[in-house]
Design an enzyme around this catalytic site. Structure first.
Site, short mmCIF file in Angstrom:
data_model
loop_
_atom_site.label_atom_id
_atom_site.label_comp_id
_atom_site.label_asym_id
_atom_site.label_seq_id
_atom_site.Cartn_x
_atom_site.Cartn_y
_atom_site.Cartn_z
N TYR A 1 0.82 -1.22 0.00
CA TYR A 1 0.00 0.00 0.00
C TYR A 1 0.84 1.26 0.00
O TYR A 1 1.95 1.26 0.54
CB TYR A 1 -0.92 0.02 1.23
CG TYR A 1 -1.98 -1.05 1.26
CD1 TYR A 1 -2.24 -1.85 0.15
CD2 TYR A 1 -2.72 -1.27 2.41
CE1 TYR A 1 -3.22 -2.83 0.20
CE2 TYR A 1 -3.71 -2.24 2.45
CZ TYR A 1 -3.95 -3.02 1.36
OH TYR A 1 -4.92 -3.99 1.41
N SER B 1 -13.13 -4.46 0.37
CA SER B 1 -13.98 -3.87 -0.67
C SER B 1 -15.46 -4.13 -0.43
O SER B 1 -16.20 -4.52 -1.34
CB SER B 1 -13.57 -4.38 -2.06
OG SER B 1 -14.00 -3.52 -3.07
N LEU C 1 -17.79 -2.16 -0.23
CA LEU C 1 -18.60 -1.26 -1.05
C LEU C 1 -18.23 -1.39 -2.53
O LEU C 1 -18.57 -0.52 -3.33
CB LEU C 1 -18.42 0.19 -0.59
CG LEU C 1 -18.94 0.50 0.81
CD1 LEU C 1 -18.61 1.94 1.20
CD2 LEU C 1 -20.44 0.26 0.90
N LEU D 1 -21.05 0.68 -4.51
CA LEU D 1 -22.24 0.54 -3.68
C LEU D 1 -22.53 1.78 -2.82
O LEU D 1 -23.34 1.73 -1.90
CB LEU D 1 -22.13 -0.71 -2.81
CG LEU D 1 -22.30 -2.02 -3.60
CD1 LEU D 1 -21.82 -3.22 -2.80
CD2 LEU D 1 -23.76 -2.19 -4.03
N THR D 2 -21.88 2.87 -3.16
CA THR D 2 -22.33 4.17 -2.65
C THR D 2 -23.31 4.80 -3.63
O THR D 2 -24.01 5.75 -3.30
CB THR D 2 -21.15 5.14 -2.46
OG1 THR D 2 -20.60 5.47 -3.76
CG2 THR D 2 -20.07 4.53 -1.59
N GLY D 3 -23.31 4.30 -4.88
CA GLY D 3 -24.16 4.86 -5.93
C GLY D 3 -23.54 6.03 -6.66
O GLY D 3 -24.13 6.56 -7.60
N LYS D 4 -22.31 6.41 -6.28
CA LYS D 4 -21.75 7.65 -6.85
C LYS D 4 -21.31 7.52 -8.30
O LYS D 4 -21.08 8.53 -8.97
CB LYS D 4 -20.58 8.14 -6.00
CG LYS D 4 -19.37 7.22 -5.96
CD LYS D 4 -18.33 7.79 -4.99
CE LYS D 4 -17.14 6.87 -4.84
NZ LYS D 4 -16.19 7.38 -3.82
#
Length: 347
Positions: free
Chosen positions: A53, A236, A238, A243-246
């Site tokens: 990372y 992951s 989301l 899955l935030t819809g953004k």
């Protein structure tokens, strides 16, 4: 905050784990420190990182920077003992990490020693194999994965060497528990069998992707988790922000991960759009926030040890942590089951 036992160890981890893979690219050191402070204050005791990372993007220039930020926070805050710290040793294929060579016992030791220096600590609580040398059906590889191409003897020898070295590191007090990541049911059971046969450390957890759009773990690995006490650390949850819809209707918000990684690691493609819309409709129908509903679903799974959340802003972090207070009703779960049946593997 609820806490779960990590495998058959005496380590207790918060049901929400603070993920760190944006620190050093999308997040500054100051922002990383603020996230760690907030997480601890919110009751989170579990941080997950990796030598690889940050990942947005992965590069030789930023390699190890996330661990360095955590290390500087430990030194500044003096709160190392408040944290169950997990990190990971990278597998093969990255030229800037040990020349991309296959993972072996020597590499595991070299990687851990370097991680300890960056993290400014004398031990890690959970040390994980980031991905297996033999390959994986994760990372969107399920469409082409072919286990028949694997070398049986080589795979077995590699696992033996890696686990033996992990055993040495546990005996030296540098590692408390060991785990896997991006592994299969066979790989997990192979490690468990060797641990029993050779009195080596038992696998405590497996860190695989899990979310409403990617639910492979529900099958064979869920059974392994149940019978063998190897809980899932869901990364992951989301689906890299889907899955935030953004990202619906082609949106690419400024500063979002999709502006750096255009397809979100193969997730951002046409098949996911109707599935995300279906889950957004379910959330709206029941008066829920899509982000929190998605995380609450992961938290509700019986095999879950901890759900790893990641955020680039404090607002995102607070929303994600708030999912711990959401209990999904039977009606919500029934609607989710219907959507899953209609869109079983949309990415």
């Amino acid at each position: 905050m609820k806490f779960n036992r990590l495998g058959r160890t005496d380590i207790s981890v918060s049901e929400i784990c603070l993920g760190t893979m944006t620190w050093g690219s999308q997040n500054s050191e100051t922002e990383a420190h603020a996230q760690m402070n907030h997480a601890i204050d919110a009751g989170i005791n579990f941080f997950d990182t990796a030598e690889l990372y940050p990942t947005t993007p992965v590069s030789a220039e930023t390699y190890g920077r996330t661990e360095e930020y955590i290390g500087s926070w430990f030194k500044k805050s003096g709160r190392r003992n408040d944290v169950v710290l997990a990190t990971k040793v990278a597998g093969s294929g990255r030229p800037h990490i040990r020349d991309g060579r296959d993972l072996d016992g020597q590499s595991v030791r070299e990687a851990l020693e370097a991680s300890l220096r960056r993290l400014q600590t004398d031990h890690v609580d959970l040390y994980q194999i980031h991905w297996p040398n033999r390959g994986s059906y994760h990372f969107r590889q399920c469409w082409s994965f072919d286990a028949s191409k694997q070398d049986r003897a080589k795979a077995a020898e590699e696992i033996d060497a890696i686990l033996s070295t992990l055993g040495d590191l546990v005996n030296e007090g540098k590692v408390r528990a060991v785990g896997l990541s991006n592994e299969s049911a066979w790989g997990t059971l192979k490690y468990l069998r060797l641990a029993e046969e050779k009195s080596l450390p038992r696998i405590a957890s497996i860190q695989n992707e899990y979310n409403l759009l990617y639910r492979q773990f529900d099958l064979d690995l869920a059974e392994v988790a149940h019978h063998e006490d190897v809980g899932l650390l869901a990364y992951s949850p989301l689906a890299a922000g889907l899955l935030t819809g953004k990202y619906l209707d082609g949106a690419r918000p400024e500063g979002s991960r999709a502006t750096i990684n255009s397809d979100l690691g193969g997730r951002l493609q046409p098949h996911q759009e109707p599935a995300v819309k279906a889950y957004k409709e379910i959330a709206g129908k029941h008066g829920l926030d899509l982000t929190q509903m998605s995380l609450a679903f992961c938290l509700s799974r019986p095999f879950m040890a901890s759900v790893i959340i990641g955020a680039t802003s404090m607002e995102q972090l607070q929303t994600a942590i708030g999912a711990k207070d959401i209990k999904l009703s039977d009606d919500v779960l029934k609607d989710i089951a219907k959507a899953h049946r209609q869109y079983p593997m949309p990415m």
